[in-house]
Motif scaffolding. Structure first.
Motif, mmCIF file in Angstrom:
data_model
loop_
_atom_site.group_PDB
_atom_site.id
_atom_site.type_symbol
_atom_site.label_atom_id
_atom_site.label_comp_id
_atom_site.label_asym_id
_atom_site.label_seq_id
_atom_site.Cartn_x
_atom_site.Cartn_y
_atom_site.Cartn_z
ATOM 1 N N SER A 48 6.307 -97.600 -69.379
ATOM 2 C CA SER A 48 7.599 -96.948 -69.624
ATOM 3 C C SER A 48 7.983 -97.023 -71.093
ATOM 4 C CB SER A 48 8.698 -97.604 -68.790
ATOM 5 O OG SER A 48 8.424 -97.465 -67.427
ATOM 6 N N ASP A 178 7.760 -90.602 -65.133
ATOM 7 C CA ASP A 178 7.577 -92.055 -65.105
ATOM 8 C C ASP A 178 7.721 -92.571 -63.678
ATOM 9 O OD1 ASP A 178 7.415 -94.736 -65.513
ATOM 10 O OD2 ASP A 178 8.981 -94.851 -67.045
ATOM 11 N N GLU A 179 6.614 -92.828 -63.052
ATOM 12 C CA GLU A 179 6.572 -93.289 -61.661
ATOM 13 C C GLU A 179 7.490 -92.455 -60.762
ATOM 14 O OE1 GLU A 179 5.693 -97.100 -60.780
ATOM 15 O OE2 GLU A 179 5.575 -97.900 -62.818
HETATM 16 MG MG LIG Z 1 8.068 -98.698 -65.840
#
Ligand SMILES: [Mg+2]
Ligand SMILES: Nc1ncnc2c1ncn2[C@@H]1O[C@H](COP(=O)(O)OP(=O)(O)O)[C@@H](O)[C@H]1O
Lengths: 325, 322
Positions: A48, A178-179
């Motif tokens: 991240s 992001d995920e």
């Molecule tokens: Mg992360």
């Protein structure tokens, strides 16, 4: 042609009262227009942080060095005002937790059209038309009415679709996810993945897909970057993942993917704790403490060496040739 | 929203009943009260205790149904209040309590209302300034002044205000009530302590909102500080603020009693204070309920604002995960 996104030697450190956190340590990455890459790693490996550095959205306690070139321009050198012109328009982001990433007291319509309003691309009314089309594309039924609903009136999977539509509304060249499916149920996860991949192909966008799930990464991406302790351990084409991998860490990750057709044995996992990057880094390889192939050389930090055009690795095993692995 | 309002109104009615029962009970239990009346001698005894002329006592016995059981008394007390038949009081036997209230209550209501509005607006403005300039000298100065406001009791603030604006600079009247300018200092005296705590609350609430995930989304979409604050965070940070406005209002209304006395304003506060001092029970009973009703109405307004600001409250009546 220059890559859409080219990161060179990116390092990010967080300063806190107690100690410095070495979150990202000299990362190189490149993504061509229309391609998808995945960044894979355990939680805390710095995934991240890399993406937030690209968007320049890190908290003020972060110090960033290196280069992040978007279409040849180093965004790390841009003044904040110029940066704002890129965010949401040239590059957009889908976050992990759609529930908390949407304002609970504003309708999704009002939130979706914001990129177009912020960038003076359309009037609110025209932007809503675009939003309706996009909601339809991402598979939300009755988009016109749904535009006036609030986030709490959507399920998790639906809300993630809304977030994807919101990220796409200004037609960005680069989409960072992001995920995006981590918080979802497995079946919903698969649907959202397929949707994301389809939209990326149709629009010819560059996609950076961040995940801790190697199997998901292999489905979505052309290229896979495996991160550990803020370093890229191995960069490998998804098609070569199982046949050509070098790094013992990546091998561990591959082995811990459950096989649907295989025998039901207990999954091997990588023993030990992820390395602590707070306070300082070890002199040698960051993975050495958990590595079963560790040898004397590992007291020194390995370089990131190229094996082929799309394949590079940070491991002493690779120095003498791939066959040693 | 309709169901929400109905629900709020129902709770309000319930609260009103409770307050009226408690008031009635306390008044009955208070020493020397005229409400302690047995058929034989209670009325006469109480009357001599309180120096009430016998014929007035007799009219009380009739008016408050003192010869009937307590629930009948309570029923007529409640009925009288709801239908605005307030009767007469001991202190002002020739003046119907209703006209006494008509004459004094608007001033108090106006005072409390303007103090609430001014206090809330000033708190929001100061809170926003401090939050946007978080951890700078602007933030710390604003918050220091706000703390001073809270730390000093309102009657001291009132005297300082009178001294500065009324005596030294002579720009504002300090006594009596002949016009709107007579409101300024009393409102200021009421507002300053409230602003102290509320602006701090507003600041912290806004800072918390500004650190939420959805604000990162706003920046990721190309928004700036202005869009983040005024487009998203401000509204959400008002929600927790509104929940503390309610209790603050009760304190503020009670503050008017002192402030009216200090500034010589002929409002309900003076009537109420006198009634309490003179053990004028009929008047205490009426004015207590009246203050309670005002607080409840203000709280209702607060609740409605809350529902207006938060779609979750409006649509499903609650917020998940709180
Ligand atoms: Mg992360
Ligand atoms: N603002 C911050 N201040 C201090 N440390 C941080 C901050 N943000 C992230 N970190 C640390 O940086 C490391 C990498 O975090 P992150 O990039 O979120 O990992 P990932 O996304 O791979 O799970 C973690 O150890 C995390 O605790």
């Amino acid at each position: 042609m220059a890559p859409l996104l080219e990161i060179s030697n990116l390092s990010v450190r967080f300063h806190s009262d107690k100690a410095e956190v070495f979150a990202v340590n000299g990362l190189d990455l490149s993504l061509d227009t229309g391609k998808a890459i995945a960044i894979v790693g355990e939680s805390g490996s710095g995934k991240s942080t890399v993406m937030m550095a690209v968007m320049r959205l890190l908290q003020s306690n972060a110090s960033i060095t290196g280069q992040v070139k978007l279409d040849g321009t180093d965004v790390l050198q841009l003044p904040e005002k110029a940066m704002r012109r890129l965010r949401g328009k040239e590059m957009a982001m889908v976050f992990q937790n759609a529930g908390s990433s949407m304002n609970p007291t504003k309708t999704i319509g009002d939130q979706m059209i914001e990129p177009m309003l912020f960038h003076h691309m359309a009037s609110a009314r025209d932007a809503r038309q675009v939003a309706v089309k996009l909601l339809h594309q991402v598979g939300i039924p009755d988009p016109e009415e749904r535009l006036n609903n609030y986030p709490f009136e959507f399920s998790g999977g639906q809300l993630q679709r809304v977030m994807i539509a919101m990220a796409l509304i200004a037609d960005p060249k680069l989409l960072i996810a992001d995920e995006p499916t981590t918080a979802l149920d497995v079946t919903v996860q698969a649907e959202v993945l397929i949707l994301l991949k389809k939209l990326q192909r149709e629009r010819g966008m560059g996609l950076v897909f961040v995940t801790h799930d190697l199997a998901v990464a292999a489905q979505v991406a052309d290229d896979i970057y495996v991160m550990y302790g803020g370093f890229v351990m191995e960069r490998i084409a998804a098609s070569e993942l199982t046949t050509h991998l070098v790094h013992p860490y990546l091998r561990g990750l591959v082995q811990s993917i459950p096989k649907i057709d295989g025998p039901r044995t207990e999954l091997p996992y990588i023993p030990g704790q992820p390395i602590s990057i707070t306070g300082g880094l070890p002199d040698g390889c960051v993975f050495a403490s958990r590595c079963d192939k560790r040898f004397v050389k590992c007291h020194e930090r390995p370089r990131h060496i190229s094996i082929s055009q799309q394949h590079s690795v940070s491991c002493w095993l690779a120095e003498g040739g791939v066959e040693q692995a | 929203m309709f169901m929400y309002i109905i629900k709020r109104l129902f709770y309000m009615a319930l609260a009103f009943l409770l307050v009226s029962i408690v008031t009635f009970g306390l008044m009955k239990a208070a020493p020397g009260t005229f409400l302690i009346n047995t058929q034989m001698l209670g009325g006469v005894q109480a009357a001599t205790d309180l120096n009430i002329p016998p014929q007035l006592m007799n009219s009380f016995i009739k008016e408050f149904h003192l010869n009937s059981p307590w629930y009948v008394q309570y029923w007529f007390y409640l009925k009288g209040f709801v239908t605005l038949h307030f009767g007469y009081s001991i202190e002002y036997p020739s003046l119907p309590t209703m006209s006494l209230i008509k004459r004094t209550f608007p001033l108090t209501l106006g005072l409390a209302f303007s103090a609430t509005v001014v206090g809330t607006i000033v708190s929001i403005v100061l809170g926003v300034i401090a939050a946007v300039k978080e951890h700078t000298w602007v933030d710390s100065t604003t918050m220091f002044i706000a703390t001073l406001g809270t730390a000093i009791p309102s009657y001291v603030t009132a005297i300082v205000l009178m001294l500065v604006f009324g005596v030294w600079w002579r720009i504002l009247p300090i006594l009596g009530f002949q016009g709107i300018q007579h409101y300024i200092l009393p409102v200021a005296a009421l507002v300053i302590p409230v602003v102290g705590s509320m602006s701090r609350y507003m600041r912290n609430s806004l800072i918390e909102s500004l650190h939420s995930d959805y604000i990162v989304s706003v920046y990721a979409k190309g928004g700036g500080m202005r869009q983040a604050v005024f487009g998203h965070a401000l509204r959400n940070s008002l929600l927790p603020l509104i929940t503390v406005v309610g209790p603050q209002l009760a304190g503020l209304l009670m503050g008017t009693v002192i402030i009216e006395n200090l500034f010589g304003l002929p409002g309900m506060g003076q009537v109420f204070a006198n009634a309490a001092q003179q053990k004028d029970y009929p008047l205490i009973m009426v004015s207590t309920l009246l203050y309670a009703v005002v607080i409840m109405v203000m709280n209702l307004l607060v609740d409605l604002t809350y529902g207006g600001l938060d779609p979750r409250i409006r649509k499903i009546g609650y917020v998940q995960g709180r």
